[in-house]
Write a protein that holds these residues in place. Structure first.
Motif, PDB file in Angstrom:
ATOM      1  N   ASN A  93       0.795  -1.230   0.000  1.00  0.00           N
ATOM      2  CA  ASN A  93       0.000   0.000   0.000  1.00  0.00           C
ATOM      3  C   ASN A  93       0.826   1.278   0.000  1.00  0.00           C
ATOM      4  O   ASN A  93       0.312   2.328  -0.383  1.00  0.00           O
ATOM      5  CB  ASN A  93      -0.953   0.011   1.199  1.00  0.00           C
ATOM      6  CG  ASN A  93      -1.978  -1.098   1.115  1.00  0.00           C
ATOM      7  OD1 ASN A  93      -2.350  -1.539   0.032  1.00  0.00           O
ATOM      8  ND2 ASN A  93      -2.412  -1.582   2.263  1.00  0.00           N
ATOM      9  N   HIS A  94       2.083   1.211   0.424  1.00  0.00           N
ATOM     10  CA  HIS A  94       2.877   2.439   0.544  1.00  0.00           C
ATOM     11  C   HIS A  94       4.190   2.398  -0.249  1.00  0.00           C
ATOM     12  O   HIS A  94       4.471   3.308  -1.024  1.00  0.00           O
ATOM     13  CB  HIS A  94       3.167   2.735   2.026  1.00  0.00           C
ATOM     14  CG  HIS A  94       1.933   2.906   2.842  1.00  0.00           C
ATOM     15  ND1 HIS A  94       1.144   4.030   2.777  1.00  0.00           N
ATOM     16  CD2 HIS A  94       1.329   2.071   3.722  1.00  0.00           C
ATOM     17  CE1 HIS A  94       0.103   3.897   3.585  1.00  0.00           C
ATOM     18  NE2 HIS A  94       0.192   2.716   4.171  1.00  0.00           N
ATOM     19  N   LYS A 109       3.984   2.365  -4.156  1.00  0.00           N
ATOM     20  CA  LYS A 109       3.640   3.682  -4.705  1.00  0.00           C
ATOM     21  C   LYS A 109       4.866   4.593  -4.747  1.00  0.00           C
ATOM     22  O   LYS A 109       5.052   5.341  -5.698  1.00  0.00           O
ATOM     23  CB  LYS A 109       2.515   4.306  -3.894  1.00  0.00           C
ATOM     24  CG  LYS A 109       1.188   3.590  -4.111  1.00  0.00           C
ATOM     25  CD  LYS A 109       0.052   4.309  -3.453  1.00  0.00           C
ATOM     26  CE  LYS A 109      -1.268   3.623  -3.537  1.00  0.00           C
ATOM     27  NZ  LYS A 109      -1.490   2.549  -4.419  1.00  0.00           N
ATOM     28  N   ARG A 110       5.709   4.510  -3.726  1.00  0.00           N
ATOM     29  CA  ARG A 110       6.943   5.313  -3.719  1.00  0.00           C
ATOM     30  C   ARG A 110       7.902   4.887  -4.829  1.00  0.00           C
ATOM     31  O   ARG A 110       8.724   5.670  -5.273  1.00  0.00           O
ATOM     32  CB  ARG A 110       7.640   5.218  -2.368  1.00  0.00           C
ATOM     33  CG  ARG A 110       6.894   5.950  -1.294  1.00  0.00           C
ATOM     34  CD  ARG A 110       7.644   5.911  -0.003  1.00  0.00           C
ATOM     35  NE  ARG A 110       6.845   6.566   1.015  1.00  0.00           N
ATOM     36  CZ  ARG A 110       7.345   7.318   1.957  1.00  0.00           C
ATOM     37  NH1 ARG A 110       8.641   7.503   2.029  1.00  0.00           N
ATOM     38  NH2 ARG A 110       6.573   7.877   2.839  1.00  0.00           N
ATOM     39  N   ASN A 152       1.821   2.101  -9.369  1.00  0.00           N
ATOM     40  CA  ASN A 152       0.547   2.649  -8.919  1.00  0.00           C
ATOM     41  C   ASN A 152      -0.625   1.853  -9.465  1.00  0.00           C
ATOM     42  O   ASN A 152      -1.372   2.324 -10.321  1.00  0.00           O
ATOM     43  CB  ASN A 152       0.421   4.117  -9.346  1.00  0.00           C
ATOM     44  CG  ASN A 152       1.467   4.977  -8.676  1.00  0.00           C
ATOM     45  OD1 ASN A 152       1.578   4.983  -7.460  1.00  0.00           O
ATOM     46  ND2 ASN A 152       2.252   5.671  -9.466  1.00  0.00           N
ATOM     47  N   TYR A 153      -0.803   0.655  -8.969  1.00  0.00           N
ATOM     48  CA  TYR A 153      -1.938  -0.176  -9.352  1.00  0.00           C
ATOM     49  C   TYR A 153      -2.840  -0.373  -8.147  1.00  0.00           C
ATOM     50  O   TYR A 153      -2.404  -0.268  -7.001  1.00  0.00           O
ATOM     51  CB  TYR A 153      -1.473  -1.553  -9.849  1.00  0.00           C
ATOM     52  CG  TYR A 153      -0.700  -1.494 -11.134  1.00  0.00           C
ATOM     53  CD1 TYR A 153      -1.368  -1.387 -12.351  1.00  0.00           C
ATOM     54  CD2 TYR A 153       0.683  -1.536 -11.139  1.00  0.00           C
ATOM     55  CE1 TYR A 153      -0.660  -1.327 -13.537  1.00  0.00           C
ATOM     56  CE2 TYR A 153       1.396  -1.467 -12.324  1.00  0.00           C
ATOM     57  CZ  TYR A 153       0.717  -1.365 -13.522  1.00  0.00           C
ATOM     58  OH  TYR A 153       1.413  -1.308 -14.707  1.00  0.00           O
TER      59      TYR A 153
END
Length: 97
Positions: free
Chosen positions: A20-21, A24-25, A29-30
């Motif tokens: 979840n984190h 993304k970093r 981004n799915y």
């Protein structure tokens, strides 16, 4: 046994945070709806026959298939499976032509 349950809970929380984190970093981004298998066991033994393979001077294989049927993506998946096995077995890149 209770210690194993704590470790399992901690690992699950860690993977949720990663999914979840951290992804993304990293620019991934799915929206994830489920986890996939992480162990892919394949016990089928079969021979794969390619039409032609040629080792190039550059150190990779050219894979050529002549196809009399037209099964579209199914054929391409099969050909790419041949290439993956060839690359795995030889340690060299294999390219479909």
């Amino acid at each position: 046994m209770s210690n194993i349950q704590h470790e399992d809970a901690i690992l699950k929380m860690g993977m949720e945070y990663f999914r979840n984190h951290m992804l993304k970093r990293l620019g991934i981004n799915y929206i994830f709806i489920d986890s996939g298998p992480t162990e892919l066991v394949n016990l089928t033994i079969e021979k794969k026959y390619q039409d032609f393979t040629f080792l190039t001077k550059e150190g990779f294989y050219i894979h050529i298939e002549f196809q009399s049927t037209s099964n579209g993506k199914l054929d391409l998946r099969r050909f790419h499976a041949y290439e993956a096995v060839m690359s795995h077995n030889t340690g060299k890149k294999c390219v479909l032509m």
